[in-house]
Design a protein around this motif. Structure first.
Motif, PDB file in Angstrom:
ATOM      1  N   ALA A  19       8.636  12.888  -7.280  1.00  0.00           N
ATOM      2  CA  ALA A  19       7.284  12.394  -6.963  1.00  0.00           C
ATOM      3  C   ALA A  19       7.374  11.096  -6.168  1.00  0.00           C
ATOM      4  O   ALA A  19       6.606  10.876  -5.227  1.00  0.00           O
ATOM      5  N   ALA A  20       8.337  10.240  -6.532  1.00  0.00           N
ATOM      6  CA  ALA A  20       8.509   8.972  -5.812  1.00  0.00           C
ATOM      7  C   ALA A  20       8.890   9.244  -4.355  1.00  0.00           C
ATOM      8  O   ALA A  20       8.393   8.584  -3.441  1.00  0.00           O
ATOM      9  N   VAL A  21       9.751  10.223  -4.146  1.00  0.00           N
ATOM     10  CA  VAL A  21      10.150  10.598  -2.783  1.00  0.00           C
ATOM     11  C   VAL A  21       8.922  11.086  -2.002  1.00  0.00           C
ATOM     12  O   VAL A  21       8.659  10.656  -0.870  1.00  0.00           O
ATOM     13  N   LEU A  22       8.157  11.964  -2.627  1.00  0.00           N
ATOM     14  CA  LEU A  22       6.971  12.516  -1.960  1.00  0.00           C
ATOM     15  C   LEU A  22       5.981  11.405  -1.594  1.00  0.00           C
ATOM     16  O   LEU A  22       5.510  11.320  -0.459  1.00  0.00           O
ATOM     17  N   VAL A  23       5.688  10.540  -2.553  1.00  0.00           N
ATOM     18  CA  VAL A  23       4.696   9.486  -2.325  1.00  0.00           C
ATOM     19  C   VAL A  23       5.179   8.541  -1.218  1.00  0.00           C
ATOM     20  O   VAL A  23       4.420   8.175  -0.318  1.00  0.00           O
ATOM     21  N   ASP A  24       6.439   8.183  -1.239  1.00  0.00           N
ATOM     22  CA  ASP A  24       6.980   7.302  -0.206  1.00  0.00           C
ATOM     23  C   ASP A  24       6.827   7.937   1.175  1.00  0.00           C
ATOM     24  O   ASP A  24       6.355   7.307   2.129  1.00  0.00           O
ATOM     25  N   ALA A  25       7.208   9.214   1.260  1.00  0.00           N
ATOM     26  CA  ALA A  25       7.169   9.909   2.556  1.00  0.00           C
ATOM     27  C   ALA A  25       5.739  10.064   3.069  1.00  0.00           C
ATOM     28  O   ALA A  25       5.509  10.061   4.284  1.00  0.00           O
ATOM     29  N   VAL A  26       4.775  10.186   2.149  1.00  0.00           N
ATOM     30  CA  VAL A  26       3.371  10.374   2.543  1.00  0.00           C
ATOM     31  C   VAL A  26       2.710   9.038   2.884  1.00  0.00           C
ATOM     32  O   VAL A  26       2.057   8.905   3.917  1.00  0.00           O
TER      33      VAL A  26
END
Ligand code: ADE
Length: 225
Positions: free
Chosen positions: A144-151
């Motif tokens: 989730a942290a990866v997704l949020v950072d990328a978004v």
């Protein structure tokens, strides 16, 4: 954009969003991140959030009740564009998905744990399932942290230089060209002459060629897409 993250391990999500670009995006009001501890919504005596799986077998399953309670509560407060479940059997994350998500107003992200979540949550609440790659993490929080950072870095205004997200690797299905900074020579290793030429046309041409070359050798699959 508002992002609600549902987790049994909120501690894991504290630091990724409190430094650097993420903290600045929050400070500037571009993103509002709310982390919810699923355990707070458990009605069992010991605040359990998981249970044995029906049919037997090793591994616990995340229970439906506390997750349904929190999703219903949040959904009653606002409309969510997507309710995402982080899971290794989801669609593999790529830049185009991040681009789409960055345009939304409200997203909710459920982090899986143990054997996963009771399937009825996926059937009745989840609108998108995302994997960050073909490997299994201990839980969905880091995913989730990866997704949020990328978004979040794609939300207009988050990056100082508006063009820098546009020139990222993958934005045109191309990897980024190599970059250099001072000094122009170190240990006899020189920066390519063209970058010091001051000729923007030549520099652009060189960068395009390098990006294409790099993509051909490292990620030819991107060129086939
Ligand atoms: N949870 C565990 N492994 C994962 C992965 N690869 N992607 C997303 N969520 C996960």
């Amino acid at each position: 954009m508002r992002i609600d993250i549902l987790t049994v391990l909120p501690q894991l999500l504290e630091s990724p969003f409190s430094v650097s670009i993420m903290q600045r995006a929050k400070d500037k009001g571009h993103v509002d991140i709310h982390i919810h501890n699923i355990r707070d919504y458990s009605t069992s005596k010991h605040k359990n959030v998981d249970d044995y799986q029906y049919g037997g077998g090793a591994g616990m399953v995340m229970s439906i009740e506390p997750i349904a309670t929190i999703i219903e509560k949040l959904r009653a407060e606002r409309k969510y564009d997507e309710i995402i479940y982080m899971t290794p059997d989801g669609e593999v994350l790529e830049q185009s998905i991040c681009n789409q998500l960055s345009l939304f107003e409200n997203i909710m992200i459920l982090c899986g744990h143990y054997k996963g979540v009771d399937e009825r949550i996926r059937e009745h609440y989840i609108t998108q399932e995302i994997s960050i790659g073909s490997y299994v993490l201990s839980g969905g929080e880091l995913a989730a942290a990866v997704l949020v950072d990328a978004v979040v870095r794609l939300i207009p205004g988050v990056l100082n230089d508006e063009t820098s997200a546009l020139t990222d690797s993958f934005q045109d299905n191309l990897l980024s060209p190599p970059v250099y900074t001072r000094p122009p020579e170190f240990n006899g290793w020189k920066v390519p002459e063209v970058l010091l030429s001051g000729n923007p046309k030549e520099i652009d041409k060189w960068r395009e060629q390098q990006a294409l070359e790099r993509t051909k050798t490292r990620r030819p699959d991107l060129l086939n897409d």
